[in-house]
Design an enzyme around this catalytic site. Sequence first.
Site, PDB file in Angstrom:
ATOM      1  N   GLU A  21      24.872  25.715  43.619  1.00  0.00           N
ATOM      2  CA  GLU A  21      24.924  24.965  44.884  1.00  0.00           C
ATOM      3  C   GLU A  21      26.208  24.131  44.940  1.00  0.00           C
ATOM      4  O   GLU A  21      26.987  24.086  43.995  1.00  0.00           O
ATOM      5  CB  GLU A  21      23.715  24.018  45.010  1.00  0.00           C
ATOM      6  CG  GLU A  21      22.578  24.541  45.879  1.00  0.00           C
ATOM      7  CD  GLU A  21      22.894  24.462  47.374  1.00  0.00           C
ATOM      8  OE1 GLU A  21      24.062  24.184  47.746  1.00  0.00           O
ATOM      9  OE2 GLU A  21      21.986  24.696  48.168  1.00  0.00           O
ATOM     10  N   ARG A  23      14.583  14.679  44.893  1.00  0.00           N
ATOM     11  CA  ARG A  23      15.918  14.748  44.303  1.00  0.00           C
ATOM     12  C   ARG A  23      16.938  14.892  45.425  1.00  0.00           C
ATOM     13  O   ARG A  23      16.583  15.198  46.573  1.00  0.00           O
ATOM     14  CB  ARG A  23      16.037  15.914  43.328  1.00  0.00           C
ATOM     15  CG  ARG A  23      15.890  17.298  43.966  1.00  0.00           C
ATOM     16  CD  ARG A  23      16.218  18.388  42.959  1.00  0.00           C
ATOM     17  NE  ARG A  23      15.957  19.733  43.464  1.00  0.00           N
ATOM     18  CZ  ARG A  23      16.783  20.425  44.234  1.00  0.00           C
ATOM     19  NH1 ARG A  23      17.941  19.874  44.626  1.00  0.00           N
ATOM     20  NH2 ARG A  23      16.479  21.643  44.631  1.00  0.00           N
ATOM     21  N   ASN A  55      20.143  16.876  47.192  1.00  0.00           N
ATOM     22  CA  ASN A  55      20.344  18.328  47.257  1.00  0.00           C
ATOM     23  C   ASN A  55      21.716  18.784  47.736  1.00  0.00           C
ATOM     24  O   ASN A  55      22.238  19.728  47.191  1.00  0.00           O
ATOM     25  CB  ASN A  55      19.280  18.962  48.155  1.00  0.00           C
ATOM     26  CG  ASN A  55      19.258  20.459  48.036  1.00  0.00           C
ATOM     27  OD1 ASN A  55      19.227  20.997  46.937  1.00  0.00           O
ATOM     28  ND2 ASN A  55      19.283  21.169  49.168  1.00  0.00           N
ATOM     29  N   GLU A  82       9.431  21.321  46.489  1.00  0.00           N
ATOM     30  CA  GLU A  82       9.674  22.054  47.741  1.00  0.00           C
ATOM     31  C   GLU A  82       8.420  22.197  48.596  1.00  0.00           C
ATOM     32  O   GLU A  82       8.289  23.145  49.372  1.00  0.00           O
ATOM     33  CB  GLU A  82      10.294  23.434  47.446  1.00  0.00           C
ATOM     34  CG  GLU A  82      11.584  23.345  46.654  1.00  0.00           C
ATOM     35  CD  GLU A  82      12.217  24.702  46.376  1.00  0.00           C
ATOM     36  OE1 GLU A  82      11.705  25.716  46.908  1.00  0.00           O
ATOM     37  OE2 GLU A  82      13.208  24.746  45.636  1.00  0.00           O
ATOM     38  N   ASN A  90      19.360  20.607  53.775  1.00  0.00           N
ATOM     39  CA  ASN A  90      20.640  21.179  53.359  1.00  0.00           C
ATOM     40  C   ASN A  90      21.722  20.682  54.297  1.00  0.00           C
ATOM     41  O   ASN A  90      21.463  20.251  55.405  1.00  0.00           O
ATOM     42  CB  ASN A  90      20.586  22.699  53.310  1.00  0.00           C
ATOM     43  CG  ASN A  90      20.249  23.208  51.914  1.00  0.00           C
ATOM     44  OD1 ASN A  90      21.049  23.062  50.990  1.00  0.00           O
ATOM     45  ND2 ASN A  90      19.060  23.762  51.751  1.00  0.00           N
ATOM     46  N   ASP A 112      20.661  27.870  54.218  1.00  0.00           N
ATOM     47  CA  ASP A 112      20.906  26.963  53.104  1.00  0.00           C
ATOM     48  C   ASP A 112      22.129  26.105  53.434  1.00  0.00           C
ATOM     49  O   ASP A 112      22.212  25.572  54.536  1.00  0.00           O
ATOM     50  CB  ASP A 112      21.059  27.776  51.809  1.00  0.00           C
ATOM     51  CG  ASP A 112      20.623  26.997  50.578  1.00  0.00           C
ATOM     52  OD1 ASP A 112      21.257  25.978  50.265  1.00  0.00           O
ATOM     53  OD2 ASP A 112      19.643  27.413  49.933  1.00  0.00           O
TER      54      ASP A 112
END
Length: 294
Positions: free
Chosen positions: A19, A102, A104, A123, A150, A200
Site C-alpha cells: 500500500e 488502524r 490506512n 474490516e 482509502n 482502493d
Amino acid sequence: MEIELNVRQLLPSDSKLGEGVLWDAQREVVWFVDIKRHFLWHYDPETGSNAHAEAPGQIGWAIPADGDLLLCGLKDGLYTFDPETEHFEKLMAVPGEPAGNRLNDACTDPWGRVWFGSMDDSEGSASGRFYVFDRGEIRAAGPSGIAITNGPAVNAQGDRIYFTDTTAQKIMVADLSPAGVGEARPFADTGALFSDAYPDGPVVDAEDHVWTGLYLGGRVARFTPDGELAATIAIPARDITKMAFGGKDLRTGFVTSATKDMKPADMESYPQAGSLFGFAAPVAGFAQTRAKLG
C-alpha cells in the site's frame, strides 16, 4: 476502454498488503509499505536497489516531510521516520480512535497538510473516518462511519479532494481550500462498473483525472473529472491497492498489490501478486507537496 501497456514487475516484494506507494522527488525513490508485515520499502527505479525498514507496528503510509524525515501513519498514531538511521519516533496518537482501528492511506495538499483515514483493522465495523494533520494538530475532517477508508487524494490545484469508501464501492469528492473541506458528495459508483471489485487507493493525474486501484479487480481504473470511466489498465495481480506517478518526468505509474486474501490456487493464477509494478503512463502526474510538521 482497456489500454494495453507493458506492465512490468519491478520488485517481487511478496507483500501481504502492499500500500501507500508514492514518489519521493528529492531522493528519486519510490516508498511503499507492507501493512501486515510492518515493512517500509524504498525502491530506486534507476538502479533497482531496494531495502525495507521494520516499523514498530502496522504502517499504512509514509510521506516525505520537513527536515529530511518521513511522516508515517501507524496503527497507534503518527510517527516520524529518519531514512538515515531507520529510526521511528512517535509524534502523537489520533484522539478518539478505537483501539481496534488502524491508519490506512494518506496524501498531502498544496499547503502541506496531510489528509488520512482510519479503519477497523478487522474490516467489519464502520468505525473509520478521515482526518487532517495540520502543522502539529489533528482534526476530524471529511466523511465518517466507514469500515475501510482509502485515499484521500487531492488534485494539483488543491480545490478538490477525493475520499474512498471501499466497502460501499464508491468514491466521493469535496471542495477544498486553505480554510478547510466542504461536504462530500458522490463522485463514482465503482460497484456499478466493477461489481466484484472494490476501489482502493486513489491518485489524481495532471489532467485532473482520478485513478484508483481495484482490489479483486486486477487493474487500475481512470475516471474523468465528472466521474465517468475513461480507461482501465490490467495489472498481473488480482488485488491492486494503490497507484502513484513518479520518475523524473512523473510519467511512470507505480502500483502496489496484496496477497493476504489469496489462496494457493489464486497464487498459481497470479504468481507475481504482492509485487511492485510499473508502466509508462499515458499521462503525467504532478509533484507532491512535502508534509509540514509544524
